[in-house]
Design a protein around this motif. Structure first.
Motif, PDB file in Angstrom:
ATOM      1  N   ARG A  29      42.916 -74.200 -34.152  1.00  0.00           N
ATOM      2  CA  ARG A  29      44.373 -74.232 -34.315  1.00  0.00           C
ATOM      3  C   ARG A  29      45.078 -74.613 -33.013  1.00  0.00           C
ATOM      4  N   ILE A  30      44.624 -74.062 -31.896  1.00  0.00           N
ATOM      5  CA  ILE A  30      45.249 -74.368 -30.605  1.00  0.00           C
ATOM      6  C   ILE A  30      45.023 -75.829 -30.240  1.00  0.00           C
ATOM      7  N   ALA A  31      43.831 -76.361 -30.529  1.00  0.00           N
ATOM      8  CA  ALA A  31      43.562 -77.771 -30.248  1.00  0.00           C
ATOM      9  C   ALA A  31      44.474 -78.666 -31.076  1.00  0.00           C
ATOM     10  N   ASN A  32      44.714 -78.288 -32.318  1.00  0.00           N
ATOM     11  CA  ASN A  32      45.631 -79.065 -33.162  1.00  0.00           C
ATOM     12  C   ASN A  32      47.045 -79.031 -32.595  1.00  0.00           C
ATOM     13  N   GLN A  33      47.463 -77.889 -32.043  1.00  0.00           N
ATOM     14  CA  GLN A  33      48.801 -77.780 -31.479  1.00  0.00           C
ATOM     15  C   GLN A  33      48.944 -78.614 -30.205  1.00  0.00           C
ATOM     16  N   LEU A  34      47.889 -78.651 -29.400  1.00  0.00           N
ATOM     17  CA  LEU A  34      47.942 -79.378 -28.140  1.00  0.00           C
ATOM     18  C   LEU A  34      47.723 -80.878 -28.295  1.00  0.00           C
ATOM     19  N   TYR A  35      47.207 -81.301 -29.434  1.00  0.00           N
ATOM     20  CA  TYR A  35      46.815 -82.693 -29.655  1.00  0.00           C
ATOM     21  C   TYR A  35      48.006 -83.643 -29.544  1.00  0.00           C
ATOM     22  N   GLY A  36      49.019 -83.458 -30.360  1.00  0.00           N
ATOM     23  CA  GLY A  36      50.201 -84.320 -30.335  1.00  0.00           C
ATOM     24  C   GLY A  36      51.029 -84.125 -29.078  1.00  0.00           C
ATOM     25  N   LEU A  37      51.084 -82.871 -28.579  1.00  0.00           N
ATOM     26  CA  LEU A  37      51.836 -82.588 -27.367  1.00  0.00           C
ATOM     27  C   LEU A  37      51.262 -83.346 -26.176  1.00  0.00           C
ATOM     28  N   THR A  38      49.944 -83.311 -26.025  1.00  0.00           N
ATOM     29  CA  THR A  38      49.303 -83.987 -24.903  1.00  0.00           C
ATOM     30  C   THR A  38      49.538 -85.481 -24.956  1.00  0.00           C
ATOM     31  N   ARG A  39      49.436 -86.068 -26.146  1.00  0.00           N
ATOM     32  CA  ARG A  39      49.662 -87.508 -26.301  1.00  0.00           C
ATOM     33  C   ARG A  39      51.090 -87.867 -25.914  1.00  0.00           C
ATOM     34  N   THR A  40      52.067 -87.060 -26.334  1.00  0.00           N
ATOM     35  CA  THR A  40      53.472 -87.327 -26.026  1.00  0.00           C
ATOM     36  C   THR A  40      53.748 -87.178 -24.528  1.00  0.00           C
ATOM     37  N   LEU A  41      53.168 -86.164 -23.893  1.00  0.00           N
ATOM     38  CA  LEU A  41      53.371 -85.977 -22.460  1.00  0.00           C
ATOM     39  C   LEU A  41      52.795 -87.138 -21.662  1.00  0.00           C
ATOM     40  N   ILE A  42      51.601 -87.617 -22.041  1.00  0.00           N
ATOM     41  CA  ILE A  42      50.997 -88.751 -21.345  1.00  0.00           C
ATOM     42  C   ILE A  42      51.823 -90.016 -21.585  1.00  0.00           C
ATOM     43  N   ASN A  43      52.305 -90.203 -22.797  1.00  0.00           N
ATOM     44  CA  ASN A  43      53.143 -91.369 -23.105  1.00  0.00           C
ATOM     45  C   ASN A  43      54.424 -91.350 -22.270  1.00  0.00           C
ATOM     46  N   ASN A  44      55.045 -90.168 -22.118  1.00  0.00           N
ATOM     47  CA  ASN A  44      56.251 -90.047 -21.292  1.00  0.00           C
ATOM     48  C   ASN A  44      55.947 -90.354 -19.833  1.00  0.00           C
ATOM     49  N   MET A  45      54.763 -89.986 -19.363  1.00  0.00           N
ATOM     50  CA  MET A  45      54.381 -90.293 -17.989  1.00  0.00           C
ATOM     51  C   MET A  45      54.247 -91.801 -17.794  1.00  0.00           C
ATOM     52  N   VAL A  46      53.618 -92.484 -18.755  1.00  0.00           N
ATOM     53  CA  VAL A  46      53.436 -93.942 -18.658  1.00  0.00           C
ATOM     54  C   VAL A  46      54.789 -94.649 -18.684  1.00  0.00           C
ATOM     55  N   ILE A  47      55.668 -94.238 -19.585  1.00  0.00           N
ATOM     56  CA  ILE A  47      57.003 -94.851 -19.670  1.00  0.00           C
ATOM     57  C   ILE A  47      57.803 -94.574 -18.400  1.00  0.00           C
ATOM     58  N   GLY A  48      57.709 -93.365 -17.874  1.00  0.00           N
ATOM     59  CA  GLY A  48      58.482 -92.980 -16.696  1.00  0.00           C
ATOM     60  C   GLY A  48      58.123 -93.774 -15.460  1.00  0.00           C
TER      61      GLY A  48
END
Length: 178
Positions: free
Chosen positions: A59-78
Motif C-alpha cells: 500500500r505504501i509503495a502504491n502511495q509513493l509511486y505517483g508522488l515520486t514520478r510527479t516530484l521528479i517531473n517537477n525537478m526536470v521542468i524546474g
C-alpha cells in the motif's frame, strides 16, 4: 495502479540526470536539484526517459509511486524552464519593493514587513503592486508565495489583500444600516 506513476518522464537535451544509490541528482541551465527516493520505488534512465517502477506491491509503495514520478517531473521542468507565481497587491497604499536581498511590503500595518529572499529565487516587482516569483524549485516558489500571501490574505468585504494572479475573491455584503 497509478495512472500518473506509469507515465515516463521525457528528459530535455540540456538536462543531466545522475543516480547515486537512492538519490537522484538533476541539473540543468537554471540550477541543480536532488531528492532521496524511497527504497520501495526504483528509478531508471533509458533513452532520455526516466521510468519509475514499484519495488513491491504494498500500500505504501502504491502511495509513493505517483508522488515520486510527479516530484521528479517537477525537478526536470524546474531546472530546464523554471516555475513562476504572480501575486497582486490590492489596497490603498499597498506596495512592495526590493532592498538588499529583502522584499519589503507596506500592507497598511504600522510597520513595513521584510521577507528575506532565499537562494535560487528571483523576485521582480512591477508597478509596485505586482510580484513575480521565479525559481527552479516548485516547492520553494509555492511556499514563498504562500508566506507572502499570509502577511495580508484577501478579505471578502472590501477585496483588499494579496491575491494570486487570476484569483477571484467572492465578495460579501456588509452590515445594513437602519
Amino acid at each position: 495502479m497509478s495512472r500518473i506513476g506509469k507515465l515516463p518522464i521525457k528528459v530535455p537535451s540540456n538536462v543531466q540526470v545522475e543516480f547515486d544509490e537512492q538519490i537522484i541528482h538533476i541539473s540543468g541551465p537554471h540550477g541543480k536539484l536532488f531528492r532521496k527516493i524511497s527504497d520501495l520505488i526504483s528509478v531508471s534512465l533509458n533513452d532520455n526517459l526516466i521510468i519509475v517502477t514499484k519495488a513491491n506491491n504494498t500500500r505504501i509503495a502504491n502511495q509513493l509511486y505517483g508522488l515520486t514520478r510527479t516530484l521528479i517531473n517537477n525537478m526536470v521542468i524546474g531546472v530546464s524552464q523554471r516555475f513562476e507565481r504572480t501575486l497582486q497587491l490590492q489596497g490603498v497604499g499597498y506596495r512592495a519593493q526590493i532592498l538588499n536581498k529583502n522584499l519589503v511590503l507596506n500592507l497598511g500595518y504600522s510597520h513595513p514587513i521584510s521577507i528575506s529572499i532565499p537562494e535560487g529565487i528571483e523576485i521582480t516587482v512591477e508597478k509596485n503592486v505586482v510580484l513575480i516569483i521565479r525559481g527552479f524549485d516548485k516547492e520553494l516558489v509555492g511556499q514563498l508565495a504562500a508566506t507572502i500571501r499570509s502577511k495580508r490574505p484577501p478579505e471578502p468585504y472590501k477585496g483588499k489583500g494579496i491575491l494570486y494572479k487570476g484569483e477571484i475573491i467572492k465578495r460579501k455584503v456588509g452590515k445594513s444600516g437602519k
